[in-house]
Design an enzyme around this catalytic site. Sequence first.
Site, PDB file in Angstrom:
ATOM      1  N   HIS A 164       0.835  -1.208   0.000  1.00  0.00           N
ATOM      2  CA  HIS A 164       0.000   0.000   0.000  1.00  0.00           C
ATOM      3  C   HIS A 164       0.867   1.255   0.000  1.00  0.00           C
ATOM      4  CE1 HIS A 164      -3.465  -2.539   1.827  1.00  0.00           C
ATOM      5  NE2 HIS A 164      -3.517  -2.510   0.511  1.00  0.00           N
TER       6      HIS A 164
ATOM      7  N   GLU B 103      -6.003  -7.458   3.577  1.00  0.00           N
ATOM      8  CA  GLU B 103      -5.573  -8.596   4.405  1.00  0.00           C
ATOM      9  C   GLU B 103      -6.775  -9.247   5.095  1.00  0.00           C
ATOM     10  OE1 GLU B 103      -2.347  -7.844   7.214  1.00  0.00           O
ATOM     11  OE2 GLU B 103      -3.099  -9.437   8.501  1.00  0.00           O
TER      12      GLU B 103
ATOM     13  N   THR C 183      -2.308  -8.175  10.941  1.00  0.00           N
ATOM     14  CA  THR C 183      -0.899  -8.060  11.354  1.00  0.00           C
ATOM     15  C   THR C 183      -0.447  -6.625  11.634  1.00  0.00           C
ATOM     16  OG1 THR C 183      -0.259  -7.935   9.036  1.00  0.00           O
ATOM     17  CG2 THR C 183      -0.171 -10.120  10.071  1.00  0.00           C
TER      18      THR C 183
ATOM     19  N   SER D 297      -2.338   2.784   3.852  1.00  0.00           N
ATOM     20  CA  SER D 297      -1.429   1.855   4.523  1.00  0.00           C
ATOM     21  C   SER D 297      -1.790   1.790   6.004  1.00  0.00           C
ATOM     22  CB  SER D 297       0.015   2.337   4.344  1.00  0.00           C
ATOM     23  OG  SER D 297       0.857   1.637   5.233  1.00  0.00           O
TER      24      SER D 297
ATOM     25  N   ASN E 110      -0.557   0.102   8.599  1.00  0.00           N
ATOM     26  CA  ASN E 110       0.506   0.224   9.608  1.00  0.00           C
ATOM     27  C   ASN E 110       1.039   1.644   9.681  1.00  0.00           C
ATOM     28  OD1 ASN E 110       3.544   0.262   8.485  1.00  0.00           O
ATOM     29  ND2 ASN E 110       2.233  -0.776   7.003  1.00  0.00           N
TER      30      ASN E 110
ATOM     31  N   SER F  22       5.763   0.009   4.208  1.00  0.00           N
ATOM     32  CA  SER F  22       5.726  -0.028   2.739  1.00  0.00           C
ATOM     33  C   SER F  22       6.320   1.231   2.106  1.00  0.00           C
ATOM     34  CB  SER F  22       4.278  -0.222   2.274  1.00  0.00           C
ATOM     35  OG  SER F  22       3.426   0.704   2.924  1.00  0.00           O
TER      36      SER F  22
END
Length: 314
Positions: A41, A126, A164, A222, A224, A266
């Site tokens: 991403h 995900e 995750t 994204s 994370n 990423s």
Amino acid sequence: MRIILANPRGFCAGVNMAIECLERALDFFGPPVYVYHEIVHNKYVVDRFKGRGTVFVESLDEVPEGSPLLYSAHGVSPQIREQARGRRLVAVDATCPLVTKVHLEAIKYAREGYTIFLIGHEGHDEVIGTMGEAPEQMVLVETAEDVEKLDIGNPEKLAYLTQTTLSVDDANLVIAALRRRFPQIANPPKDDICYATQNRQEGVRELASRSDLVLVLGSQNSSNSRRLAEIALSLGVPSHLIDGVSEIRAEWFEGVGTVLITAGASAPEDVVQECVDYLVRNHGATMEEAYVREENVHFPLPKSLRELLPAGSR
Ligand code: 10D
Ligand code: SF4
């Protein structure tokens, strides 16, 4: 002005592997190579691959029969794998092994007759992939409030898994709510939040208090990366999630002495360096690297690709 550069930051082992996978696939097959969803991403990564003949698709109907197809690092559901076989696509699986591990846990619990809560964000690639492993037995929960609203009776066999890339603190709130409401829930050793997500979050938690502003390099989609900017804000430090230097606004730096810069899993390092250069040029900033953890994780290329490559180049 002082810049603190957080370590570890940027590419994780899963992203490195997925990117290398796509590079090798482009070399081996030649363009076009198709990828189901964004490989990771990140706008810069995706745009660069588009420029080299990668076609990102949201449906396998867009992929001509017999073409090479990569599954993105976020993983796919078994239904997509089945569809790819039906279209005789040459599938290369760039799913991060730490995502695959969650799929395998879902399969195991489902076979044993468990109802599985997946803690994650609705609509995320995900989550869609993992839920696809046992759609009849999995229930998505996003927040502790969702747990209170659940209407599933009180089955004996209950388990939970997590996306995750969640915020560790947010996930713990949901896990605590599940435990309160369903004391019989199975007790996995811990959540499935990966090492890279945790380390980057720890970096912000540890270093933000020494900073007046936090810049997080990463794309808006994204998960994370978004969590890193949120954590800084929750600690009372203003933060901005940006794709690159062109999004920086001069007014962010009024009265700012120290800027913490980090990057999601990423985000490429060159976009970080462009921001550093900007602050050095425009604010005479000096730079210091700060280390909160060592990272030495590496994933090999997936078997689905290694089997295709000539023996000497694997
Ligand atoms: O949105 P995200 O954080 O899950 O993905 P991104 O591509 O930004 O970072 C890599 C993380 C993956 C592939 C999920 F594990
Ligand atoms: Fe794998 Fe974690 Fe990277 Fe996702 S963030 S690709 S789970 S290492």
